[in-house]
Every structure is written in C-alpha cells, then in structure tokens.
Design a protein around this motif. Structure first.
Motif, short mmCIF file in Angstrom:
data_model
loop_
_atom_site.label_atom_id
_atom_site.label_comp_id
_atom_site.label_asym_id
_atom_site.label_seq_id
_atom_site.Cartn_x
_atom_site.Cartn_y
_atom_site.Cartn_z
N UNK A 141 0.84 -1.21 0.00
CA UNK A 141 0.00 0.00 0.00
C UNK A 141 0.87 1.26 0.00
N UNK A 142 2.00 1.18 0.69
CA UNK A 142 2.93 2.30 0.73
C UNK A 142 3.41 2.65 -0.68
N UNK A 143 3.64 1.63 -1.49
CA UNK A 143 4.07 1.87 -2.87
C UNK A 143 2.99 2.59 -3.66
N UNK A 144 1.73 2.23 -3.41
CA UNK A 144 0.62 2.90 -4.09
C UNK A 144 0.55 4.37 -3.65
N UNK A 145 0.83 4.59 -2.37
CA UNK A 145 0.83 5.95 -1.82
C UNK A 145 1.93 6.77 -2.50
N UNK A 146 3.11 6.19 -2.61
CA UNK A 146 4.24 6.90 -3.22
C UNK A 146 3.98 7.19 -4.69
N UNK A 147 3.18 6.34 -5.34
CA UNK A 147 2.86 6.54 -6.74
C UNK A 147 1.75 7.58 -6.92
N UNK A 157 7.62 7.47 6.52
CA UNK A 157 7.28 8.88 6.52
C UNK A 157 5.83 9.16 6.19
N UNK A 158 4.98 8.18 6.47
CA UNK A 158 3.55 8.30 6.16
C UNK A 158 2.74 8.17 7.44
N UNK A 159 1.75 9.02 7.60
CA UNK A 159 0.92 8.97 8.80
C UNK A 159 -0.17 7.89 8.68
N UNK A 160 -0.47 7.25 9.81
CA UNK A 160 -1.61 6.34 9.86
C UNK A 160 -2.83 7.24 9.97
N UNK A 161 -3.66 7.25 8.94
CA UNK A 161 -4.79 8.19 8.88
C UNK A 161 -5.92 7.81 9.83
N UNK A 162 -6.30 6.54 9.82
CA UNK A 162 -7.46 6.17 10.63
C UNK A 162 -7.54 4.70 10.97
N UNK A 163 -8.39 4.41 11.95
CA UNK A 163 -8.70 3.04 12.37
C UNK A 163 -10.21 2.89 12.23
N UNK A 177 1.28 -1.17 12.92
CA UNK A 177 1.00 -0.55 11.62
C UNK A 177 1.55 0.87 11.57
N UNK A 178 1.36 1.59 12.66
CA UNK A 178 1.85 2.97 12.72
C UNK A 178 3.37 3.00 12.63
#
Length: 206
Positions: free
Chosen positions: A19-25, A52-58, A44-45
């Motif tokens: 998912x991080x890769x999708x975020x970076x893209x 360098x990405x924030x955990x947005x929500x649970x 996960x956090x």
C-alpha cells in the motif's frame, strides 16, 4: 483514492508495504486499517512512520452497546496519536432505532430476545432524542460523535445523509452520555461483538 483501508491484520507488514508503494505513486491519499487491535495498530503505525507516512485512521465496530475499543485503550491511543477512529455498525444493523416504528428487520427477528433486553436503553434514547428534537437513531450517531468516533452508517437515501450530518453536530451532555452507557451496560447485550471478524484473520506467512 482518498482512503485505502487495510481490512484484517493478515501479513500486516507485507500488505502495508504494498500500500505504501501505491501511496508513493500518488494513487492514494491516506492509509487506514480496519478491525485491528491496539497492538496491531501500533505495529502498523510504526511501519508507516518509517516510510514517513501517517496512519490516517482506524475503522472498527463501535456503538452504544459495543464500547470495547474505548475500554481497552484503542480509542484513546488514536486520540493521542492524531489517528481518526471510524466506527462501523453504530446502529447495530438497524437494532438501535426507534422501537415504536414498525419495521421489518432480519436482525430484529434473529435477535428477538436480545431486542427485548434493550427496552431500558430504548427508553433513554427516546428521552434524549426528544430533548434534542432529533430521531432515535441519531442519538446513537451523536453518542459516537461525542466519543470522538466518526459514525459510519449505510445511508441509502439523501435524507439519511442529512440526518447523519445533523447527528454529528448534536452535543450530548455528560449526564446523557452517562445514562446511555448505564442503560447499555444494564442490558448487557452483544449483537456483533467488537472483533467479530477475528476468526477470519489468516495466519501470517512464514
């Protein structure tokens, strides 16, 4: 995509890295997790922090009669770490509604005995609704909002969206919240459970 939710904590690190890769893209704006325990959220956090990405929500089950995530500290952890907490099934699949309005419901039929035990809670919800000039289901939504929970409801009509928005703006008093909690605890009814999907969590790959 605004939010990508990782549902169920199976192979957390492997899936989050994808998912991080999708975020970076630039394909997703925020990353959240769903049906995770406190420890799984912390893990996960940590993984996202390193990227360098924030955990947005649970996104977990939460309602007047299902407050385990508040009792075990997850809700407070989210507040302390600026992570939004989204509560699904806040109406318990149509059970936390006005009992005076006849409505066919598979859930009500399946849990007929448990619904009877909710009579005391219904009375309190009706009184709170009358005091704020709102509908009974909106009390359940407003309760979640008062706890800092984003209430999630399956809105099928435009007016239901408006009612949800209105409920989120209602300010319940501490006394009302206490009475709702006391009535819910006295009923001691569990419909879905806080971690209903735990049996579906697959074992992590070795």
């Amino acid at each position: 995509m605004d939010i990508y939710w990782l549902h169920l904590p199976t192979d957390i690190e492997e899936h989050l890295n994808e998912i991080i890769e999708l975020y970076k893209e630039g394909k997703i704006k925020h990353i959240g997790v769903s049906n995770f325990t406190l420890e799984e959220c912390k893990r996960s956090k940590d993984i996202l922090d390193k990227a360098g990405i924030a955990l947005y929500g649970v996104q977990n089950h939460f309602s007047i009669i299902c407050r385990e995530w508040e009792k075990n500290g997850l809700l407070q952890w989210c507040k302390d770490n600026d992570v939004s907490f989204w509560g699904w099934a806040v109406l318990e699949e149509g059970l936390l509604v006005d009992p005076r309005i006849p409505k066919k419901s598979t859930m009500k039929f399946a849990f007929k005995r448990k619904v009877k035990k909710l009579a005391g809670l219904y009375k309190v919800m009706i009184k709170v609704a009358e005091r704020h000039d709102i509908k009974v289901p909106q009390v359940a939504m407003a309760f979640c909002a008062a706890k800092g929970v984003v209430p999630m409801c399956g809105c099928r009509k435009p007016e239901q969206v408006a009612e949800l928005a209105e409920a989120a703006r209602v300010v319940l008093t501490s006394g009302e919240i206490k009475r709702l909690e006391e009535a819910a605890d006295a009923a001691n009814v569990k419909i879905m459970g806080a971690d209903i999907f735990r049996p579906f969590v697959l074992k992590s790959k070795k």
